[in-house]
Design an enzyme around this catalytic site. Structure first.
Site, PDB file in Angstrom:
ATOM      1  N   VAL A 183      -0.688  -5.981   4.192  1.00  0.00           N
ATOM      2  CA  VAL A 183      -0.071  -7.263   3.842  1.00  0.00           C
ATOM      3  C   VAL A 183       0.990  -7.069   2.763  1.00  0.00           C
ATOM      4  CG1 VAL A 183      -0.463  -9.598   2.973  1.00  0.00           C
ATOM      5  CG2 VAL A 183      -2.121  -8.565   4.527  1.00  0.00           C
TER       6      VAL A 183
ATOM      7  N   LYS B 135      -9.375 -14.496  -0.185  1.00  0.00           N
ATOM      8  CA  LYS B 135     -10.277 -15.627   0.094  1.00  0.00           C
ATOM      9  C   LYS B 135     -11.599 -15.509  -0.658  1.00  0.00           C
ATOM     10  CE  LYS B 135     -10.960 -12.819   3.864  1.00  0.00           C
ATOM     11  NZ  LYS B 135      -9.982 -12.185   4.700  1.00  0.00           N
TER      12      LYS B 135
ATOM     13  N   GLU C 260      -1.968 -19.940   0.396  1.00  0.00           N
ATOM     14  CA  GLU C 260      -1.834 -20.237   1.832  1.00  0.00           C
ATOM     15  C   GLU C 260      -2.450 -19.150   2.698  1.00  0.00           C
ATOM     16  OE1 GLU C 260      -0.174 -23.180   3.504  1.00  0.00           O
ATOM     17  OE2 GLU C 260      -1.643 -22.182   4.755  1.00  0.00           O
TER      18      GLU C 260
ATOM     19  N   VAL D 235      -6.527 -18.525   4.298  1.00  0.00           N
ATOM     20  CA  VAL D 235      -7.142 -19.031   5.532  1.00  0.00           C
ATOM     21  C   VAL D 235      -6.123 -19.052   6.659  1.00  0.00           C
ATOM     22  CG1 VAL D 235      -8.462 -20.894   6.605  1.00  0.00           C
ATOM     23  CG2 VAL D 235      -8.565 -20.585   4.133  1.00  0.00           C
TER      24      VAL D 235
ATOM     25  N   GLY E  95      -4.277 -16.758   8.291  1.00  0.00           N
ATOM     26  CA  GLY E  95      -3.061 -15.936   8.374  1.00  0.00           C
ATOM     27  C   GLY E  95      -1.810 -16.766   8.163  1.00  0.00           C
TER      28      GLY E  95
ATOM     29  N   GLY F 195      -8.887  -1.439  15.444  1.00  0.00           N
ATOM     30  CA  GLY F 195      -8.511  -1.963  14.126  1.00  0.00           C
ATOM     31  C   GLY F 195      -8.743  -3.460  13.981  1.00  0.00           C
TER      32      GLY F 195
ATOM     33  N   GLU G  43     -13.585  -3.983  10.909  1.00  0.00           N
ATOM     34  CA  GLU G  43     -13.704  -2.967   9.875  1.00  0.00           C
ATOM     35  C   GLU G  43     -14.815  -1.988  10.238  1.00  0.00           C
ATOM     36  OE1 GLU G  43     -12.195  -3.371   6.628  1.00  0.00           O
ATOM     37  OE2 GLU G  43     -11.284  -5.330   6.986  1.00  0.00           O
TER      38      GLU G  43
ATOM     39  N   ASP H 172     -17.124 -14.131   5.949  1.00  0.00           N
ATOM     40  CA  ASP H 172     -15.684 -14.356   5.816  1.00  0.00           C
ATOM     41  C   ASP H 172     -15.325 -15.790   6.200  1.00  0.00           C
ATOM     42  OD1 ASP H 172     -12.759 -13.142   5.830  1.00  0.00           O
ATOM     43  OD2 ASP H 172     -12.984 -14.219   7.727  1.00  0.00           O
TER      44      ASP H 172
ATOM     45  N   LYS I 289     -13.804 -18.981   3.900  1.00  0.00           N
ATOM     46  CA  LYS I 289     -12.615 -19.754   4.276  1.00  0.00           C
ATOM     47  C   LYS I 289     -12.928 -21.243   4.417  1.00  0.00           C
ATOM     48  CE  LYS I 289     -10.431 -15.831   6.618  1.00  0.00           C
ATOM     49  NZ  LYS I 289     -10.373 -15.141   7.939  1.00  0.00           N
TER      50      LYS I 289
END
Lengths: 432, 432
Positions: A13, A102, A126, A129, A131, A184, A187, A198, A202
């Site tokens: 990122v 997050k 932003e 959550v 992308g 990918g 994980e 996760d 979110k």
């Protein structure tokens, strides 16, 4: 006036963010006034997919948040620490914050927003959550005229990829998980995704935005997809449903109480529902408000490009505010929402929802009557009972209930297990 | 500080806006500081679905835009005049503007934004496209980090309702149109909707936001749904498509030219495409950008509630800016986008797209060979040729082409008509 960025983290990122800022042509023209002056990484040895002046990269993260020259700290480290401490330090130093983290925002958002409010600092998130889907800003601003009724999302790409693939190829969970890891999409330690943590992080963020309250992350019931059997995906399909991992926050209000449901679990979604067609690594968030009705936001929920797009859009917003010497209306998650909101969180046992149950039974003609009677005793009303298949010489019976109290329903199920004819109950799933 | 609103128009949307403002509890708390002080209507005789102090309603619209007490004019009159003149007058009087008027913004947006820029005034128009879907703000702000590649939308609820109903009930256009009129989903004069003009207005607005240029409304090719036959909907379905009225803006760039496609027409959409599942009166807008990938916004595209939600969200944004004594970064449609953008608009003849054609033919075995040869001569490459049904003793042949030049394709079709075996060509539709 150049706005100076300190970037913490240069993974996929971070690299995406740097690439956008270094190549502003054809994008928002404010990008021409934004410059990355320092980048903090854990190790200098890693090879990078980007050309950067070598002198701006270093491993001393703290010096970046203390650098008086920097206006905005972009935190892309992930994980709780040192991210939380660095963010708080940066706020004390009057730096604005953009974060894609997050976990930190779900667990420490309250503290961070409070400190930011005191310091008069913007904290934008932003990218936490969905992308590149601009759902955070929409909940903060565009949907502000509404009373939010519910937010239901497919907000974990890994699990959505796995469930989609299990459905389209009739393959079992473990096999698809290994494939996803190889590609990918999952994980090497996949538990945060596939156990629902996760998605819980979110939905905590979305719920606090939509309902103007701070969510205690521990109040969220979550259940992952490890137990999903491809046979249930097949039967769900025959009955007109797809199975999705949904994250749900829903207001249940009457004259005497204001309650919120907060839950993450695999769910049977009717095929006609807008979320039923959200496949692969895509995410979607469906917001229901009054008088708005339903709006859904759909897009790639992860990956370098989409997430970097969200991060840079936050940077542009802050840069715009800095140029105008103002502050964005988002120093707290939802500052203009009524702050005297208080909701009781409904325990999972007292939530009313329809259920899907698969039984394995020895004695078919008798057992359907028994099931009906037993469920009836516990006020569980049935929508359909279908003898849908066989496993060896055991009949598979699938029951779909109407809305029932989870507590009564579970008690009824426990009683079922004592029935001689019931061999076992391999699956119990909630229905949207 | 109370922000004072002058409302022009009190139809369904105006009434919805007034209801939200009069009942702020549970919504954005800024609504407590917003007050409607005057409402202008065409006639006082109409019965209203809302209780209002009678002294605030009047028919002198001009006195409202001249009232020095008013901060924001909310224009919900619709139509070009007197809306345009009143908006411009209000801007001269330094009043901020919120409008839901797509016709005015598509045709006179350039002039209005220019005047607003000179006067330092905000003009917000979220409700012009997609009802309550926050697509205008997303294009202005959240997606600003991206290079927009294309925007494809189902942005007319009336036509989407009609096409959905034709498909689900196998009913012909005229019958469904009459039903839609009876239900209030289509106007008594439905042409603006069903001939594609309304969608053209809206894609003009989205294109100018996404590409940072002013669109000449006359540059948009549009074609409505009057010619859609339920038999084509059926055949499209057999081939894996649904038929939708799409509004499209798409960038086609190479080393020597920068072109924009701008078009509205019924289109065969593959069943797996996200837009294929947008049914009934729902709208959706799919934006493709770099590095974002695809995001889609979905929701109710019209009606009092959703449209009022968008209008009030704009009012809240302006109120917030007024309180902070700043200006929103949206005094022009897309101020921070590169302003030196210039695109040549591609004529419909030179657009490359796949086509669907239905032929009625007398002599089946010979004709498929003839068609292939004839198309080949004009460089039209075919994806599939299917003899799909019969009408009387004529065979129905459906051809789907690869991407072809519309010009060459039309020339080839004209030649086909001269073939003895071809009785007629009832349908020609573009494919997404």
């Amino acid at each position: 006036m150049t706005i100076k960025i300190g970037l913490l983290g240069l993974g996929v990122v971070g690299t995406g963010v740097a690439k956008i800022i270094l190549d502003p042509s054809g994008r928002n023209s404010l990008l021409n006034e934004i410059s990355i002056v320092k980048i903090g990484v854990r190790s200098l040895d890693k090879s990078r997919q980007i050309d950067l002046p070598p002198n701006i990269i270093g491993t001393d993260l703290e010096s970046i948040v203390n650098d008086p020259d920097i206006d905005i700290i972009v935190e892309l480290l992930g994980g709780l620490e040192p991210a939380r401490t660095l963010i708080l330090k940066a706020i004390t130093n009057k730096k604005h914050i953009v974060t894609a983290n997050k976990a930190v925002m779900a667990l420490h958002g309250d503290e961070i927003y409070k400190e930011a409010y005191i310091a008069g600092i913007n904290v934008l998130s932003e990218a936490t959550v969905g992308g590149g889907i601009p759902i955070v800003k929409a909940l903060k601003q565009s949907l502000g005229a509404n009373r939010i009724e519910s937010i239901v999302g497919i907000i974990n790409g890994t699990t959505n990829y796995i469930l989609t693939k299990m459905a389209s190829t009739d393959t079992k969970f473990e096999t698809v998980l290994m494939e996803a890891q190889a590609l990918g999409y999952a994980e090497s330690d996949p538990s945060a995704d596939i156990d629902g943590l996760d998605a819980a992080d979110k939905i905590a963020i979305l719920a606090s935005l939509g309902f103007g309250i701070q969510i205690n992350r521990n109040d969220i019931y979550y259940e992952g997809i490890r137990g999903i059997n491809s046979i249930d995906i097949k039967y769900a399909k025959q009955l007109g449903f797809v199975i999705k991992l949904l994250a749900i926050v829903k207001k249940v209000e009457n004259n005497t109480s204001k309650k919120l449901q907060l839950r993450v679990h695999p769910t049977l979604v009717p095929r006609e529902h807008p979320l039923a067609h959200v496949n692969g690594v895509y995410n979607a968030v469906l917001v229901e408000g009054s008088p708005l009705g339903e709006v859904m936001f759909f897009g790639e929920g992860a990956g370098s490009g989409p997430t970097a797009s969200a991060v840079v859009s936050d940077i542009i917003n802050i840069a715009d505010a800095l140029k105008k010497n103002t502050i964005i209306d988002s120093i707290s998650p939802s500052p203009h929402r009524i702050n005297n909101n208080s909701y009781e969180i409904t325990s999972i046992e007292s939530i009313k929802t329809p259920f899907y149950v698969r039984f394995l039974s020895k004695d078919l003609p008798g057992v359907i009557g028994h099931l009906g009677t037993m469920f009836g005793k516990y006020n569980v009303s049935l929508k359909s009972v279908v003898q849908i298949g066989f496993q060896g010489n055991l009949a598979e019976i699938v029951v779909i209930t109407h809305h029932v109290d989870e507590g009564s329903f579970r008690t009824a199920l426990n009683k079922m297990c004592t029935l001689e004819a019931i061999d076992c109950i391999p699956s119990v799933l909630r229905v949207l």
